[in-house]
Scaffold this active site. Sequence first.
Site, mmCIF file in Angstrom:
data_model
loop_
_atom_site.group_PDB
_atom_site.id
_atom_site.type_symbol
_atom_site.label_atom_id
_atom_site.label_comp_id
_atom_site.label_asym_id
_atom_site.label_seq_id
_atom_site.Cartn_x
_atom_site.Cartn_y
_atom_site.Cartn_z
ATOM 1 N N TYR A 156 92.398 24.194 55.852
ATOM 2 C CA TYR A 156 93.817 24.229 56.253
ATOM 3 C C TYR A 156 93.954 24.866 57.633
ATOM 4 O O TYR A 156 94.714 24.376 58.473
ATOM 5 C CB TYR A 156 94.615 25.001 55.201
ATOM 6 C CG TYR A 156 96.119 24.897 55.335
ATOM 7 C CD1 TYR A 156 96.798 23.698 55.096
ATOM 8 C CD2 TYR A 156 96.886 26.006 55.689
ATOM 9 C CE1 TYR A 156 98.189 23.615 55.204
ATOM 10 C CE2 TYR A 156 98.274 25.934 55.790
ATOM 11 C CZ TYR A 156 98.919 24.737 55.545
ATOM 12 O OH TYR A 156 100.300 24.667 55.648
ATOM 13 N N LYS A 160 95.597 22.726 60.676
ATOM 14 C CA LYS A 160 96.840 23.112 61.347
ATOM 15 C C LYS A 160 96.609 23.479 62.817
ATOM 16 O O LYS A 160 97.488 23.295 63.656
ATOM 17 C CB LYS A 160 97.520 24.243 60.575
ATOM 18 C CG LYS A 160 98.077 23.785 59.219
ATOM 19 C CD LYS A 160 99.075 22.622 59.371
ATOM 20 C CE LYS A 160 99.796 22.282 58.076
ATOM 21 N NZ LYS A 160 100.753 21.171 58.230
ATOM 22 N N THR A 193 109.074 27.160 49.289
ATOM 23 C CA THR A 193 109.003 25.765 48.832
ATOM 24 C C THR A 193 107.871 25.703 47.801
ATOM 25 O O THR A 193 107.081 26.653 47.688
ATOM 26 C CB THR A 193 108.655 24.783 49.983
ATOM 27 O OG1 THR A 193 107.273 24.939 50.300
ATOM 28 C CG2 THR A 193 109.509 25.001 51.221
ATOM 29 N N GLN A 257 100.903 40.667 65.141
ATOM 30 C CA GLN A 257 100.179 41.888 64.731
ATOM 31 C C GLN A 257 98.719 41.838 65.151
ATOM 32 O O GLN A 257 98.127 40.790 65.203
ATOM 33 C CB GLN A 257 100.267 42.054 63.225
ATOM 34 C CG GLN A 257 101.707 42.126 62.727
ATOM 35 C CD GLN A 257 101.820 42.152 61.228
ATOM 36 O OE1 GLN A 257 102.116 43.182 60.645
ATOM 37 N NE2 GLN A 257 101.552 41.020 60.613
HETATM 38 N N1 NAD Z 1 106.253 26.313 52.857
HETATM 39 C C1 NAD Z 1 105.391 27.013 53.600
HETATM 40 O O1 NAD Z 1 105.140 28.185 53.351
HETATM 41 C C2 NAD Z 1 104.739 26.369 54.796
HETATM 42 C C3 NAD Z 1 104.197 27.211 55.774
HETATM 43 C C4 NAD Z 1 103.572 26.637 56.875
HETATM 44 C C5 NAD Z 1 103.507 25.266 57.011
HETATM 45 N N2 NAD Z 1 104.047 24.470 56.048
HETATM 46 C C6 NAD Z 1 103.936 23.027 56.233
HETATM 47 O O2 NAD Z 1 105.210 22.442 56.058
HETATM 48 C C7 NAD Z 1 105.067 21.094 55.641
HETATM 49 C C8 NAD Z 1 105.984 20.835 54.448
HETATM 50 O O3 NAD Z 1 105.551 21.637 53.387
HETATM 51 P P1 NAD Z 1 106.506 22.165 52.222
HETATM 52 O O4 NAD Z 1 106.470 23.635 52.279
HETATM 53 O O5 NAD Z 1 107.808 21.476 52.250
HETATM 54 O O6 NAD Z 1 105.607 21.705 50.970
HETATM 55 P P2 NAD Z 1 105.949 20.814 49.700
HETATM 56 O O7 NAD Z 1 104.685 20.730 48.942
HETATM 57 O O8 NAD Z 1 107.173 21.326 49.039
HETATM 58 O O9 NAD Z 1 106.317 19.380 50.323
HETATM 59 C C9 NAD Z 1 105.348 18.555 50.896
HETATM 60 C C10 NAD Z 1 105.782 17.124 50.726
HETATM 61 O O10 NAD Z 1 104.777 16.288 51.347
HETATM 62 C C11 NAD Z 1 104.547 15.192 50.485
HETATM 63 N N3 NAD Z 1 103.219 14.640 50.692
HETATM 64 C C12 NAD Z 1 102.022 15.174 50.349
HETATM 65 N N4 NAD Z 1 101.042 14.323 50.640
HETATM 66 C C13 NAD Z 1 101.619 13.219 51.186
HETATM 67 C C14 NAD Z 1 101.131 11.969 51.657
HETATM 68 N N5 NAD Z 1 99.825 11.670 51.637
HETATM 69 N N6 NAD Z 1 102.018 11.076 52.153
HETATM 70 C C15 NAD Z 1 103.343 11.361 52.168
HETATM 71 N N7 NAD Z 1 103.871 12.504 51.699
HETATM 72 C C16 NAD Z 1 103.005 13.419 51.214
HETATM 73 C C17 NAD Z 1 104.721 15.751 49.063
HETATM 74 O O11 NAD Z 1 104.967 14.719 48.121
HETATM 75 C C18 NAD Z 1 105.891 16.679 49.251
HETATM 76 O O12 NAD Z 1 107.127 16.051 49.021
HETATM 77 C C19 NAD Z 1 103.573 20.898 55.349
HETATM 78 O O13 NAD Z 1 102.955 20.248 56.440
HETATM 79 C C20 NAD Z 1 103.056 22.328 55.216
HETATM 80 O O14 NAD Z 1 101.685 22.441 55.522
HETATM 81 C C21 NAD Z 1 104.673 24.994 54.939
#
Ligand code: NAD
Length: 257
Positions: A156, A160, A193, A257
């Site tokens: 990851y 990223k 989320t 930090q």
């Molecule tokens: N929530 C956090 O803490 C956080 C922090 C940093 C980065 N992110 C990034 O934010 C983005 C959204 O994450 P989130 O927190 O909403 O997570 P989440 O798991 O709630 O939502 C992710 C969505 O992506 C969809 N998905 C997964 N694989 C897929 C594919 N192959 N094709 C199409 N859709 C697909 C899932 O079905 C889901 O609806 C991601 O890229 C995640 O890495 C989230």
Amino acid sequence: MGRLDGKMALITGGAQGLGACFARMFADEGAKVAVSDVNGDGAEATAAAVNERHPGKAFAFRHDVTSTADWEAALDGAAAAMGGINVLVNNAGIGVFGNIETETMESWRKCQEVDVDSIFIGTQLAMPYLKEAAPASIVNISSVAGLIADGNMLSYNVAKASVWMMSKSIALHCARAGYDIRCNSVHPVFTRTPIIDPLVALGGGGEDGECKLTRQIPLRRLGEPEDVGYAVLYLASDESRFVTAAEIKVDGGITAQ
Ligand SMILES: NC(=O)c1ccc[n+]([C@@H]2O[C@H](COP(=O)([O-])OP(=O)(O)OC[C@H]3O[C@@H](n4cnc5c(N)ncnc54)[C@H](O)[C@@H]3O)[C@@H](O)[C@H]2O)c1
């Protein structure tokens, strides 16, 4: 006047979490939104919720971002439904745990495929649409994990960080080519989320699990999806017209930090 009047946005991973929140916030500011997700029913539900508030503004597509054919169909369908595409939010992603001793080739490849390759494939295919409907904005959802490392997030972290650098390369190409297309990345910390459920569980679950996460964050709370949404909304809008190849950290101060 909405901040996104005239914007036509394709948001991947919009069935839940951040993507669903972006779709709501974008439509509230006047954008049309194409919500796509591998979970087609979830994408439909997000679009239906948006359309209850803003009839006719949202469209749903079942779209696996690792599939070139799905990208072609989603881009074609979204452009036809909205009248073009001038905002692309590459949000779909998965979290993967593993360290240098436990990570498998399979989980490594899966993470790169969903989190990185998808953005390369999709943004390349989206370029003709974005050029056609410019000024345009590409917003890539990276993570603080692209900027700071964790011993148990090997693939990851790498994925990223790739999204972070890919965003800059895309931005520089567009600028040099004279396209009115900007590209930036957004770097959230733990945000409420479903993706953080395994992290909360690792910390013991419930409030205890959340506390282990918030202790690491100077502002001492988890992010809310809207916290990230405001940054994405800004980058999608013309308010950020001189901002490209930038990264916005929505991280409660953790990377300082
Ligand atoms: N929530 C956090 O803490 C956080 C922090 C940093 C980065 N992110 C990034 O934010 C983005 C959204 O994450 P989130 O927190 O909403 O997570 P989440 O798991 O709630 O939502 C992710 C969505 O992506 C969809 N998905 C997964 N694989 C897929 C594919 N192959 N094709 C199409 N859709 C697909 C899932 O079905 C889901 O609806 C991601 O890229 C995640 O890495 C989230």
